[in-house]
Write a protein that holds these residues in place. Structure first.
Motif, PDB file in Angstrom:
ATOM      1  N   TYR A 171       0.844  -1.185   0.000  1.00 29.42           N
ATOM      2  CA  TYR A 171       0.000   0.000   0.000  1.00 29.42           C
ATOM      3  C   TYR A 171       0.888   1.246   0.000  1.00 29.42           C
ATOM      4  N   CYS A 172       0.552   2.209  -0.834  1.00 35.84           N
ATOM      5  CA  CYS A 172       1.262   3.492  -0.838  1.00 35.84           C
ATOM      6  C   CYS A 172       0.485   4.443   0.073  1.00 35.84           C
ATOM      7  N   VAL A 173       1.105   4.856   1.182  1.00 33.81           N
ATOM      8  CA  VAL A 173       0.391   5.570   2.249  1.00 33.81           C
ATOM      9  C   VAL A 173       1.022   6.937   2.525  1.00 33.81           C
ATOM     10  N   GLN A 174       0.191   7.969   2.498  1.00 33.30           N
ATOM     11  CA  GLN A 174       0.621   9.311   2.878  1.00 33.30           C
ATOM     12  C   GLN A 174       0.066   9.640   4.262  1.00 33.30           C
ATOM     13  N   TRP A 175      -0.478  10.822   4.436  1.00 36.05           N
ATOM     14  CA  TRP A 175      -1.073  11.230   5.714  1.00 36.05           C
ATOM     15  C   TRP A 175      -2.115  12.306   5.427  1.00 36.05           C
ATOM     16  N   SER A 176      -3.109  12.392   6.297  1.00 36.06           N
ATOM     17  CA  SER A 176      -4.133  13.429   6.155  1.00 36.06           C
ATOM     18  C   SER A 176      -3.925  14.562   7.149  1.00 36.06           C
ATOM     19  N   ILE A 177      -3.122  14.298   8.186  1.00 34.27           N
ATOM     20  CA  ILE A 177      -2.834  15.313   9.197  1.00 34.27           C
ATOM     21  C   ILE A 177      -1.330  15.389   9.419  1.00 34.27           C
ATOM     22  N   ASP A 178      -0.764  16.560   9.198  1.00 33.80           N
ATOM     23  CA  ASP A 178       0.667  16.790   9.420  1.00 33.80           C
ATOM     24  C   ASP A 178       0.844  17.524  10.743  1.00 33.80           C
ATOM     25  N   SER A 179       1.507  16.883  11.681  1.00 35.13           N
ATOM     26  CA  SER A 179       1.754  17.520  12.985  1.00 35.13           C
ATOM     27  C   SER A 179       2.699  18.705  12.878  1.00 35.13           C
ATOM     28  N   LEU A 180       3.465  18.746  11.789  1.00 35.13           N
ATOM     29  CA  LEU A 180       4.491  19.783  11.569  1.00 35.13           C
ATOM     30  C   LEU A 180       5.560  19.759  12.648  1.00 35.13           C
ATOM     31  N   ASP A 181       5.713  18.596  13.312  1.00 33.14           N
ATOM     32  CA  ASP A 181       6.718  18.510  14.374  1.00 33.14           C
ATOM     33  C   ASP A 181       8.125  18.743  13.843  1.00 33.14           C
ATOM     34  N   TRP A 182       8.312  18.501  12.545  1.00 35.84           N
ATOM     35  CA  TRP A 182       9.628  18.697  11.933  1.00 35.84           C
ATOM     36  C   TRP A 182      10.022  20.171  11.856  1.00 35.84           C
ATOM     37  N   LYS A 183       9.054  21.060  12.070  1.00 34.84           N
ATOM     38  CA  LYS A 183       9.340  22.498  12.097  1.00 34.84           C
ATOM     39  C   LYS A 183       9.641  22.985  13.519  1.00 34.84           C
ATOM     40  N   ASP A 184       9.650  22.058  14.479  1.00 35.04           N
ATOM     41  CA  ASP A 184       9.926  22.362  15.888  1.00 35.04           C
ATOM     42  C   ASP A 184       8.948  23.364  16.500  1.00 35.04           C
ATOM     43  N   PRO A 185       7.643  23.162  16.320  1.00 39.49           N
ATOM     44  CA  PRO A 185       6.685  23.994  17.057  1.00 39.49           C
ATOM     45  C   PRO A 185       6.674  23.562  18.520  1.00 39.49           C
ATOM     46  N   THR A 186       5.953  24.279  19.370  1.00 38.79           N
ATOM     47  CA  THR A 186       5.858  23.881  20.770  1.00 38.79           C
ATOM     48  C   THR A 186       5.053  22.591  20.881  1.00 38.79           C
ATOM     49  N   PRO A 187       5.202  21.858  21.988  1.00 42.70           N
ATOM     50  CA  PRO A 187       4.391  20.644  22.168  1.00 42.70           C
ATOM     51  C   PRO A 187       2.891  20.925  22.065  1.00 42.70           C
ATOM     52  N   GLU A 188       2.480  22.061  22.613  1.00 43.17           N
ATOM     53  CA  GLU A 188       1.063  22.419  22.562  1.00 43.17           C
ATOM     54  C   GLU A 188       0.597  22.642  21.116  1.00 43.17           C
ATOM     55  N   GLN A 189       1.446  23.249  20.309  1.00 42.21           N
ATOM     56  CA  GLN A 189       1.098  23.466  18.904  1.00 42.21           C
ATOM     57  C   GLN A 189       1.017  22.140  18.148  1.00 42.21           C
ATOM     58  N   ILE A 190       1.898  21.213  18.492  1.00 41.14           N
ATOM     59  CA  ILE A 190       1.856  19.887  17.863  1.00 41.14           C
ATOM     60  C   ILE A 190       0.518  19.214  18.159  1.00 41.14           C
ATOM     61  N   VAL A 191       0.070  19.316  19.411  1.00 35.67           N
ATOM     62  CA  VAL A 191      -1.214  18.731  19.796  1.00 35.67           C
ATOM     63  C   VAL A 191      -2.341  19.330  18.972  1.00 35.67           C
ATOM     64  N   GLN A 192      -2.375  20.652  18.872  1.00 32.30           N
ATOM     65  CA  GLN A 192      -3.424  21.326  18.103  1.00 32.30           C
ATOM     66  C   GLN A 192      -3.385  20.917  16.636  1.00 32.30           C
ATOM     67  N   ASN A 193      -2.185  20.795  16.092  1.00 29.81           N
ATOM     68  CA  ASN A 193      -2.061  20.381  14.690  1.00 29.81           C
ATOM     69  C   ASN A 193      -2.610  18.976  14.469  1.00 29.81           C
TER      70      ASN A 193
END
Length: 257
Positions: A171-193
């Motif tokens: 299966y070729c699998v992407q994602w529908s929700i990007d946490s953007l954790d790779w941009k180093d947002p705060t933990p709280e922002q990661i949760v919201q994302n």
């Protein structure tokens, strides 16, 4: 009555006009043919999310560089009784074999993230298949199982990539929700994302090497569960049988009747 005399000059002008008309018509026909061809070539879309009535979604981690946080993430997942999916680059698996074994032993999906993490669309089809097969081989040697899930590095794909993956019975699998954790947002922002657009069948993207992901992960899990969702590995989220994906990448199970 006026008579028109065909001179050499007139013949030359007429010839040029005819040539121009034929050339213009030819270009128009060629352009139209290309447009029809492009319109009839169906774009093949990987799986971004899954159509389901169940309140289930999946967390996934991409592992391409570094390994400092993997054990911490696995401990957090154990503490919260959550199984996820790890997409591993073959080179990473070769460098950290014990982590690969540990991920599999703890019951998480071990997916293929290519052998060397290239832009897949820039490779000839033969090289695409090599990337898939070499990574599968490395993971199978360590876990005893051949991956059935593939995520293109950088999310980079085209029809050839999807065909190559499907040709390997994966299966070729992407994602529908990007946490953007790779941009180093705060933990709280990661949760919201992660929870802002959460829906049945969502697939969430995280990384095993992002700076604030370990701190955010317990909160992400809690927030998802508080909304009534169950977290499952991607392999459990995907229904069995023939499927199609729509233009948004949502998997729909075909009517097998």
């Amino acid at each position: 009555m006026k008579c028109f005399v065909l001179t050499k000059k007139n013949l030359l002008v007429i010839g040029l006009c005819v040539l121009l008309a034929v050339t213009t018509a030819s270009i128009g026909i060629t352009s139209a043919t290309r447009a029809v061809s492009a319109a009839t070539t169906q774009r093949k879309i990987p799986i971004y999310c899954v159509e389901t009535d169940k309140k289930e979604c999946a967390i996934s981690f991409d592992a391409a560089w570094g390994n400092e946080q993997t054990d911490t993430l696995l401990d957090i997942l154990d503490e919260n009784d959550v199984k996820t999916t790890f997409f591993l680059v073959g080179d990473w698996a070769e460098k950290y074999p014990e982590s690969v074994k540990k991920i599999a032993k703890k019951g998480h999906d071990v997916g293929n993230h290519s052998s060397t993490h290239p832009y897949m669309t820039q490779l000839p089809v033969s090289k695409m298949k090599t990337e898939l097969r070499e990574c599968n081989k490395k993971i199978k040697e360590l876990t005893g199982k051949c991956p059935t899930l593939f995520r293109p590095p950088y999310g980079d794909y085209n029809n050839d990539v999807v065909d190559a993956v499907n040709g390997e019975n994966m299966y070729c699998v992407q994602w529908s929700i990007d946490s953007l954790d790779w941009k180093d947002p705060t933990p709280e922002q990661i949760v919201q994302n992660c929870v802002r657009n959460l829906d049945n069948g969502s697939i969430i993207l995280l990384h095993n090497g992002a700076k604030n992901t370990p701190e955010a992960l317990p909160m992400v899990i809690e927030a998802i569960k508080s909304k009534g969702f169950k977290l499952v590995p991607i392999s459990k989220l995907l229904p069995k049988g023939k499927y199609t994906t729509d233009v948004q990448g949502k998997l729909h199970l075909c009517d097998n009747s």
